[in-house]
Design an enzyme around this catalytic site. Structure first.
Site, PDB file in Angstrom:
ATOM      1  N   LEU B  64      25.002  69.631  42.144  1.00 46.30           N
ATOM      2  CA  LEU B  64      24.953  70.902  42.408  1.00 46.30           C
ATOM      3  C   LEU B  64      25.924  71.226  43.813  1.00 46.30           C
ATOM      4  O   LEU B  64      26.167  72.536  43.979  1.00 46.30           O
ATOM      5  CB  LEU B  64      23.636  71.524  42.870  1.00 46.30           C
ATOM      6  CG  LEU B  64      22.706  71.499  41.752  1.00 46.30           C
ATOM      7  CD1 LEU B  64      21.215  71.567  42.084  1.00 46.30           C
ATOM      8  CD2 LEU B  64      23.247  72.210  40.556  1.00 46.30           C
ATOM      9  N   ARG B  65      26.279  70.256  44.392  1.00 43.80           N
ATOM     10  CA  ARG B  65      26.903  70.233  45.709  1.00 43.80           C
ATOM     11  C   ARG B  65      26.207  71.256  46.880  1.00 43.80           C
ATOM     12  O   ARG B  65      26.980  71.522  47.442  1.00 43.80           O
ATOM     13  CB  ARG B  65      28.488  70.902  45.574  1.00 43.80           C
ATOM     14  CG  ARG B  65      29.407  70.113  44.583  1.00 43.80           C
ATOM     15  CD  ARG B  65      29.414  68.703  44.736  1.00 43.80           C
ATOM     16  NE  ARG B  65      30.456  67.992  44.151  1.00 43.80           N
ATOM     17  CZ  ARG B  65      30.782  66.763  44.186  1.00 43.80           C
ATOM     18  NH1 ARG B  65      30.191  66.101  44.693  1.00 43.80           N
ATOM     19  NH2 ARG B  65      31.953  66.332  43.211  1.00 43.80           N
ATOM     20  N   ASP B 306      27.209  62.953  34.369  1.00 46.13           N
ATOM     21  CA  ASP B 306      27.544  62.815  35.659  1.00 46.13           C
ATOM     22  C   ASP B 306      28.522  63.711  36.421  1.00 46.13           C
ATOM     23  O   ASP B 306      29.452  63.389  36.846  1.00 46.13           O
ATOM     24  CB  ASP B 306      28.348  61.142  35.710  1.00 46.13           C
ATOM     25  CG  ASP B 306      28.596  60.601  36.990  1.00 46.13           C
ATOM     26  OD1 ASP B 306      27.671  61.076  38.122  1.00 46.13           O
ATOM     27  OD2 ASP B 306      29.307  59.825  37.205  1.00 46.13           O
TER      28      ASP B 306
END
Lengths: 319, 426
Positions: B64-65, B306
């Site tokens: 999700l950063r 991924d």
């Protein structure tokens, strides 16, 4: 998902020179033949031809190099082009500008051609893919990947001294793993029909599956150099002794340094080449480097003719 | 809200159901499957004729950063992307900035995710502080904050003693340990699989032994420490064979593969396509084929996306400098279906690898359609193909090696807790 060769336009004409891999023999020979016509020019009193008059060529060197940059500069000037040298390592990149930003800015100054050297494999491909049609890119060395003009001047030298490619045994000796020169030489030699290309190196300096590039692998000089016609030495970077590639330059010289004794395994008329700059006493003995089988200085001279040929084919009027 | 999903082909890998069945949802739960409950009066009817109704997808790796790397993507953009891909539950690796190594960060992430009211987010807790492989995190505290498994995503830690102790400590509380098997010193500065392509392109290489040496160490330690190990992103035939043997020997081990590695090989790098710069590297065609077989024989438990959104500038660099990763959460279903079509595998089998099996790996009650389960569903059109384009992707990351390709399977509805969180036109 394989793209067409990014070096050729839709008419299969050369638009960038990025690697010798995948170029048809006809194009390699066209470059060599064109270079022949320029060897004469460099021997004249007035060394200029007007083929690239009005064209702007930018030398973009992201990695320090004096020799290669100078030969490109001389080649461009002899073709009457305007040449601009940018030593990017100490300018824009340190201010955070990205590679492609730099290229865009220079392209906006009406560049016709970029000569690029970069420490990363693939940098020249990236730039070639990015620039607008009509701008040409010459790869002057990208990482470990390719150095096509060096390989072409080597082919030119071989043809000058050996005339044909189809009856030769050629050995490339040294740090194949890190060498863009070796990769470009291998592709050029196999494309031009050299029947036997050998690589000679310790296992730490060979990339995996290198035999898939069409070469025979040797780990000792005695068998590797046996009966060869052409010997292409590679430069050994001092850094290799820092990691675990090699124990010492002395041991390297003992096993892989080219001495008159090892050279005696080759054919008596074998020629010795080196892309420079040489490490005397590391990969080559002075007696060989300065000996009568060495063609290292002619290589440098031919380098200018080859670079003139590539530039004129890319951007000049048909010769 | 009461929803009647009618006329769909229902596939529930957990029960082995593949038949035309209606689903009846009330509030956040599945009420019944097949027969309508007595006096059921739907507020909303979804006509699923010619569509497949399956459990919402479970993805073992979506980045999700957040926290810290919001310029690459935001929680909102990536949560939107997940449900657009039919993904209703996912694990997010702790390789954020800072890493998910303390409870406050995890609580914040869980809270922010919950407030968006979309997919269920399961943060993977960092196994070691700062993911540095030196000191253990407060795993029990992190568990209370919402971490259900603990991982070390940035390759293997070099200190095997710390790894063993981390396994022992996690096992004390019954937590699984998720490891990305790549020995750091062997991978070194590598950016591509050690094979013909890297040799041709002059790219620093990562040998297969970087994976096998790591797997070997992990398996040997797992045999000593009674802990469940999940290997994230298997990439090589040899590594896979080691997992197969370990499973046969009764080692408690599972593994997943990324959808990229099921389809691509190092050949796809072509002329330095930076979208193919992923870790582990895309390996040879024979490795890829072995992974496909490993999925079929059950050695590989799950397919994941991924998902790693990367901003465009970070990919507009020479291959080795371009940031690692590919966007993918919106491609998980399509790439899984594509694998099934190419290998001629039954839909129920391939869907298991993105629903019930990853749910089991993660240890969550999801990925099935039993009455009483959370109403998390994915309803898709298997016959519809769509083109992967920059504008078709909701994720802020547009970096995928599949750009420009037509892929099968279009998500029509995604339901989370009985809410329609995504809907698209045919």
């Amino acid at each position: 998902m394989i793209n067409r060769n990014p070096q050729l336009d839709s008419h299969r004409k050369l638009q960038h020179l990025l690697t010798t891999e995948g170029l048809p023999a006809a194009i390699l020979l066209q470059i060599l033949d064109t270079a022949e016509t320029f060897v004469g020019v460099t021997e004249r009193d007035v060394k200029k031809v007007p083929l690239l008059r009005g064209k702007s060529i930018f030398n973009l060197f992201f990695e320090p190099s004096t020799r290669t940059r100078t030969t490109f500069e001389i080649a461009a000037k002899r073709l009457s082009a305007d040449v601009f040298n940018l030593n990017i390592a100490v300018s824009a990149q340190t201010k955070g500008e990205t590679l492609l930003d730099t290229v865009d800015n220079l392209a906006a100054m009406d560049a016709d051609m970029f000569v690029v050297r970069h420490a990363q494999s693939g940098a020249a491909h990236l730039i070639a893919k990015h620039v607008r049609p009509g701008i040409h890119v010459i790869n002057a060395g990208d990482g470990r990947h390719a150095h096509p003009t060096q390989a072409l001047l080597d082919m030119f030298t071989i043809r000058r001294f050996k005339r044909e490619f189809h009856n030769l045994r050629v050995a490339i000796v040294g740090d194949i793993l890190h060498s863009r020169v070796a990769r470009s030489q291998i592709h050029a030699l196999t494309t031009l029909g050299v029947p036997e290309v050998r690589v000679v190196a310790p296992k730490t300096l060979l990339p995996s599956r290198v035999e898939r590039l069409g070469v025979h692998v040797f780990h000792d000089m005695k068998s590797g150099l046996k009966d060869i016609d052409v010997l292409m030495m590679l430069r050994l970077q001092k850094e290799r002794m820092q990691g675990a590639y090699l124990p010492s330059s002395e041991e390297y010289f003992k096993n892989y340094g080219l001495t008159p004794e090892k050279l005696s395994m080759a054919k008596p008329d074998a020629i010795v080449m080196h892309p420079g700059p040489m490490n005397r006493g590391v990969e080559i003995d002075s007696a060989v480097a300065d000996g009568n089988q060495s063609v290292i200085l002619p290589q440098v001279t031919f380098g200018i003719a080859i670079r003139m040929a590539v530039m004129s084919i890319l951007a000049g009027q048909p010769v | 809200m009461k929803i009647h999903i009618k006329n769909g082909r229902l596939i529930d890998p957990k029960t082995g159901t593949d038949a035309t069945r209606d689903v009846f949802v009330a509030d956040d739960k599945i009420l019944t499957v097949g027969q309508a409950p007595a006096a059921f009066e739907p507020d909303h009817i979804i006509d699923a004729s010619n569509l497949i109704v399956c459990p919402g997808l479970v993805d073992t790796s979506v980045r999700l950063r957040e926290p810290g790397l919001e310029y690459k993507a935001t929680l909102e953009s990536e949560m939107n992307a997940a449900v657009a891909g039919g993904v209703t539950s996912f694990a997010c690796p702790p390789d954020t900035d800072p890493p998910l190594d303390e409870p406050g960060l995890v609580e914040m992430l869980k809270h922010r995710a919950r407030s968006l009211n979309q997919a269920h987010v399961y943060p993977v807790g960092a196994l070691t502080l700062g993911l540095r492989g030196e000191r253990l995190t407060e795993m029990a505290e992190l568990h209370d904050a919402g971490c259900i498994v603990f991982g070390q995503p940035d390759g293997m830690m070099t200190n095997l003693r710390v790894l063993m102790q981390a396994m022992q400590y996690a096992s004390t509380f019954g937590f699984s340990v998720w490891l990305n098997p790549q020995e750091k010193n062997l991978a070194y500065d590598g950016v591509a699989h050690d094979g013909e392509v890297a040799t041709r392109l002059g790219l620093p290489a990562i040998p297969v032994c970087a994976e096998t040496v790591a797997i070997s160490n992990i398996i040997l330690l797992a045999k000593v420490v009674d802990v469940h190990i999940h290997l994230c992103r298997i990439s090589s035939a040899e590594g896979l064979a080691m997992v197969r043997t370990a499973k046969q020997q009764g080692v408690s081990i599972t593994c997943d593969v990324s959808a990229n590695h099921l389809h691509l090989s190092d050949m796809d790098i072509d002329y330095f396509d930076a979208n193919c710069h992923v870790i582990p590297p895309l390996r040879s065609i024979s490795d890829r084929d072995a992974l496909r077989l490993g999925l079929q024989d059950g050695t590989i438990d799950a397919i994941c996306s991924d998902h790693a959104p990367v901003d465009e500038d970070a990919k507009m660099l020479p291959f080795g400098q371009a940031e690692i990763g590919a966007t993918g959460v919106e491609l998980l279903l399509s790439l899984t279906l594509k694998y099934g079509l190419e290998r001629k595998r039954p839909l129920i089998e391939v869907l298991a690898a993105i629903t019930t099996k990853p749910a089991t790996v993660l240890g969550i009650n999801a990925g099935h359609l039993s009455p009483g389960a959370a109403a998390d569903l994915c309803i898709f059109d298997p016959e519809s193909y769509w083109k992967v384009t920059v504008s078709a992707l909701r994720s802020q990351g547009k970096n995928t090696p599949f750009l420009g390709m037509e892929v099968p399977g279009k998500v029509r509805y995604t339901l989370v807790n009985g809410n329609i969180v995504y809907q698209s036109q045919p």
